[in-house]
Scaffold this motif. Sequence first.
Motif, PDB file in Angstrom:
ATOM      1  N   ASP A 432       0.903  -1.065  -0.171  1.00  0.00           N
ATOM      2  CA  ASP A 432       0.091   0.135  -0.088  1.00  0.00           C
ATOM      3  C   ASP A 432       0.948   1.291  -0.141  1.00  0.00           C
ATOM      4  OD1 ASP A 432       0.954   0.454   2.687  1.00  0.00           O
ATOM      5  OD2 ASP A 432      -1.240   0.628   3.432  1.00  0.00           O
ATOM      6  N   LEU A 433       0.357   2.419   0.254  1.00  0.00           N
ATOM      7  CA  LEU A 433       1.032   3.448   0.041  1.00  0.00           C
ATOM      8  C   LEU A 433       0.357   4.540   1.011  1.00  0.00           C
ATOM      9  CD1 LEU A 433       3.077   5.273  -1.929  1.00  0.00           C
ATOM     10  CD2 LEU A 433       1.437   6.029  -3.013  1.00  0.00           C
ATOM     11  N   ARG A 434       1.407   5.235   1.562  1.00  0.00           N
ATOM     12  CA  ARG A 434       0.876   6.214   2.841  1.00  0.00           C
ATOM     13  C   ARG A 434       1.591   7.490   2.559  1.00  0.00           C
ATOM     14  NH1 ARG A 434       0.306   5.071   9.301  1.00  0.00           N
ATOM     15  NH2 ARG A 434      -1.252   4.039   8.414  1.00  0.00           N
ATOM     16  N   PRO A 435       1.205   8.251   1.810  1.00  0.00           N
ATOM     17  CA  PRO A 435       1.713   9.839   1.695  1.00  0.00           C
ATOM     18  C   PRO A 435       1.340  10.683   3.078  1.00  0.00           C
ATOM     19  CG  PRO A 435       0.282   9.340  -0.117  1.00  0.00           C
ATOM     20  CD  PRO A 435       0.131   8.087   0.989  1.00  0.00           C
ATOM     21  N   TYR A 436       2.346  11.708   3.323  1.00  0.00           N
ATOM     22  CA  TYR A 436       1.937  12.588   4.400  1.00  0.00           C
ATOM     23  C   TYR A 436       1.536  13.920   3.991  1.00  0.00           C
ATOM     24  CZ  TYR A 436       3.876   8.548   6.956  1.00  0.00           C
ATOM     25  OH  TYR A 436       3.828   7.094   7.393  1.00  0.00           O
ATOM     26  N   ILE A 437       0.516  14.474   4.627  1.00  0.00           N
ATOM     27  CA  ILE A 437      -0.069  15.833   4.291  1.00  0.00           C
ATOM     28  C   ILE A 437      -0.021  16.797   5.382  1.00  0.00           C
ATOM     29  CG2 ILE A 437      -1.988  17.019   3.382  1.00  0.00           C
ATOM     30  CD1 ILE A 437      -1.888  13.480   2.939  1.00  0.00           C
ATOM     31  N   LEU A 438       0.751  17.828   5.098  1.00  0.00           N
ATOM     32  CA  LEU A 438       0.838  18.934   6.244  1.00  0.00           C
ATOM     33  C   LEU A 438      -0.203  19.741   5.853  1.00  0.00           C
ATOM     34  CD1 LEU A 438       4.745  18.886   6.628  1.00  0.00           C
ATOM     35  CD2 LEU A 438       3.043  17.675   8.079  1.00  0.00           C
ATOM     36  N   TYR A 439      -0.646  20.438   7.111  1.00  0.00           N
ATOM     37  CA  TYR A 439      -1.725  21.469   6.784  1.00  0.00           C
ATOM     38  C   TYR A 439      -1.781  22.503   7.850  1.00  0.00           C
ATOM     39  CZ  TYR A 439      -6.564  23.046   5.224  1.00  0.00           C
ATOM     40  OH  TYR A 439      -7.501  23.937   4.794  1.00  0.00           O
ATOM     41  N   GLY A 440      -1.304  23.742   7.409  1.00  0.00           N
ATOM     42  CA  GLY A 440      -1.349  24.915   8.492  1.00  0.00           C
ATOM     43  C   GLY A 440      -2.105  26.144   7.942  1.00  0.00           C
ATOM     44  N   LYS A 441      -1.263  27.034   7.352  1.00  0.00           N
ATOM     45  CA  LYS A 441      -1.850  28.110   6.463  1.00  0.00           C
ATOM     46  C   LYS A 441      -2.143  27.731   5.411  1.00  0.00           C
ATOM     47  CE  LYS A 441      -0.214  32.257   9.476  1.00  0.00           C
ATOM     48  NZ  LYS A 441      -1.407  32.624   9.814  1.00  0.00           N
ATOM     49  N   GLU A 442      -1.154  26.805   4.916  1.00  0.00           N
ATOM     50  CA  GLU A 442      -1.334  26.100   3.473  1.00  0.00           C
ATOM     51  C   GLU A 442      -1.206  24.520   3.736  1.00  0.00           C
ATOM     52  OE1 GLU A 442       3.022  26.886   2.051  1.00  0.00           O
ATOM     53  OE2 GLU A 442       1.463  28.652   1.659  1.00  0.00           O
ATOM     54  N   MET A 443      -1.291  24.011   2.458  1.00  0.00           N
ATOM     55  CA  MET A 443      -1.295  22.482   2.516  1.00  0.00           C
ATOM     56  C   MET A 443       0.210  22.370   1.759  1.00  0.00           C
ATOM     57  SD  MET A 443      -3.880  19.573   1.171  1.00  0.00           S
ATOM     58  CE  MET A 443      -5.242  20.445   2.411  1.00  0.00           C
ATOM     59  N   THR A 444       0.903  21.140   2.481  1.00  0.00           N
ATOM     60  CA  THR A 444       1.909  20.670   1.726  1.00  0.00           C
ATOM     61  C   THR A 444       2.097  19.216   1.599  1.00  0.00           C
ATOM     62  OG1 THR A 444       3.410  22.425   2.593  1.00  0.00           O
ATOM     63  CG2 THR A 444       4.702  20.816   1.801  1.00  0.00           C
ATOM     64  N   ILE A 445       2.572  18.615   0.490  1.00  0.00           N
ATOM     65  CA  ILE A 445       2.666  17.162   0.443  1.00  0.00           C
ATOM     66  C   ILE A 445       4.004  16.967  -0.167  1.00  0.00           C
ATOM     67  CG2 ILE A 445       1.683  14.779  -0.669  1.00  0.00           C
ATOM     68  CD1 ILE A 445      -0.813  16.509  -0.979  1.00  0.00           C
ATOM     69  N   VAL A 446       4.964  16.344   0.764  1.00  0.00           N
ATOM     70  CA  VAL A 446       6.012  15.904  -0.040  1.00  0.00           C
ATOM     71  C   VAL A 446       6.143  14.814  -1.112  1.00  0.00           C
ATOM     72  CG1 VAL A 446       7.550  16.625   1.996  1.00  0.00           C
ATOM     73  CG2 VAL A 446       6.721  14.282   2.056  1.00  0.00           C
ATOM     74  N   PRO A 447       6.962  14.718  -1.999  1.00  0.00           N
ATOM     75  CA  PRO A 447       6.572  13.865  -3.257  1.00  0.00           C
ATOM     76  C   PRO A 447       7.307  12.593  -2.792  1.00  0.00           C
ATOM     77  CG  PRO A 447       8.630  15.311  -3.643  1.00  0.00           C
ATOM     78  CD  PRO A 447       7.770  15.771  -2.362  1.00  0.00           C
ATOM     79  N   GLY A 448       6.489  11.941  -2.018  1.00  0.00           N
ATOM     80  CA  GLY A 448       7.334  10.471  -1.325  1.00  0.00           C
ATOM     81  C   GLY A 448       6.183   9.995  -0.641  1.00  0.00           C
ATOM     82  N   ALA A 449       6.586   8.972  -0.085  1.00  0.00           N
ATOM     83  CA  ALA A 449       5.444   8.064   0.793  1.00  0.00           C
ATOM     84  C   ALA A 449       5.975   6.791   1.477  1.00  0.00           C
ATOM     85  CB  ALA A 449       4.218   7.652   0.034  1.00  0.00           C
TER      86      ALA A 449
END
Length: 478
Positions: A432-449
């Motif tokens: 399976d695949l678990r990406p990580y999403i950060l959300y504060g004033k804006e949303m950031t998703i690093v290109p990896g998982a």
Amino acid sequence: MPRIDFDKYETIGFHDEMFDNSGNARAHYELFQARLQEIGWSKLNFLQHSTDRAQLSMGMTFNVYSDNQGVERILHLDIIPRIITGEDWDLLEKGLSQRITALNMFVNDIYNEQKILKDRVLPKELILSSPTYLKQCVGFTPPEQVWCHISGSDLIRGGDGQFYVLEDNLRCPSGVSYMLENREILKRTFPELFECLKVRPVHQYVHNLRDMLESLTPASPASIAILTPGTYNSAYFEHAYLAQQIGAELVEGRDLVVKDDFVYMITTKGLKKIDVIYRRVDDEFIDPSVFRKDSLLGTAGLFNAYRKGNVVLVNAPGAGVADDKAVYAYIPKIIKYYLDEEALIPNVKTYICAEHDDLSYVLENIDKLVVKQTDASGGYGMLVGPKSTKEEQKEFVVKIKTSPRNYIAQPMINLSRVPTLSEDCIEGRHVDLRPYILYGKEMTIVPGALTRVALKKGSIVVNSSQGGGSKDTWVLDN
């Protein structure tokens, strides 16, 4: 030196990430296949052994609560990476951003105006009966109206090659430290390939995490702490690792004290005010004066300090209601309701046992379905129908009939497979695949998982507590 070949590698019946059904390497894997053939068996096994030793020396270990031996294990890193095209990743990134945006709006709504319940988009009782719905959060809105600051949605790729969301993790998603450390190890294992394949970096995650946490408080510089249950927690390595990486204090509940509704860390030099707490302690344990009175993991008065805006808790207590596996079935409707868009990443077909027709179908077809407990995680509370015994099926029928609200069911999906180093050969294993999403004033998703892999042949359970391992995930530039 024995040559590595894939003449006997099986691809029929599954979507294989590296090979098509004719046994030919997909274009984005061709260079890696050529490198494997150059290495040969003895060098490949040496590299795998070196990887195992590196994980131990770095302390990349975890405990399993159900294991009475009390032995720490490494989350086995298989050195054959999972490679994802930039085109596929860009689509996933858009879909995840859409999903987390809608889920955050949903959580904020159900604790405040409850428009979605009044409009009967989903049953009110479904939410109010959820064990992760916190009445103590009603009427509260966190900074930036963000509840799910750190998310780890679990994705799978089915036999049709399509990505699906299997479940959402908005409480205390774990595993990001393994994503980061797996990358460091693989960069040393295949250094020349990273440049040739133009693999997107993931190291910026820790900087993004620190920036996100600081964005939630006006304090400058912000004093940040990571709240851990302690050294015996299965994810303690990650807690310590992240604290070191982002320059945060690593604390247990007993290290904190609340005075005049502000939170302080007890130090040898006196009290130090804390502005943001990245908590790795579940909601019910964070404050014994509000939730579980027998909790030794939290700090009395912490929740009240949070409600008064004197400390920020990440993730926000109560966000876990969106993790409820019964709520999951309604997420396409949730996205449509708040964003007026169709879900970019589809759900897996889900039967809600609390609904009469779905319940009848599940009970009649339990041998064909995967049944999950709505508030369980880590691969626990689950029945894989096609691989279960008649006795196990009968036990689950009783459980479902007794508490239908606590169960959902899904068809068994043939998870995609990635070549994985076995004892004397390379075989496909489900991932399976678990990406990580950060959300504060804006949303950031690093290109990896974090790619989790079921190391047991034929198994579809990838959780580390159930014998799963991991792979580094390489996202290529377009």
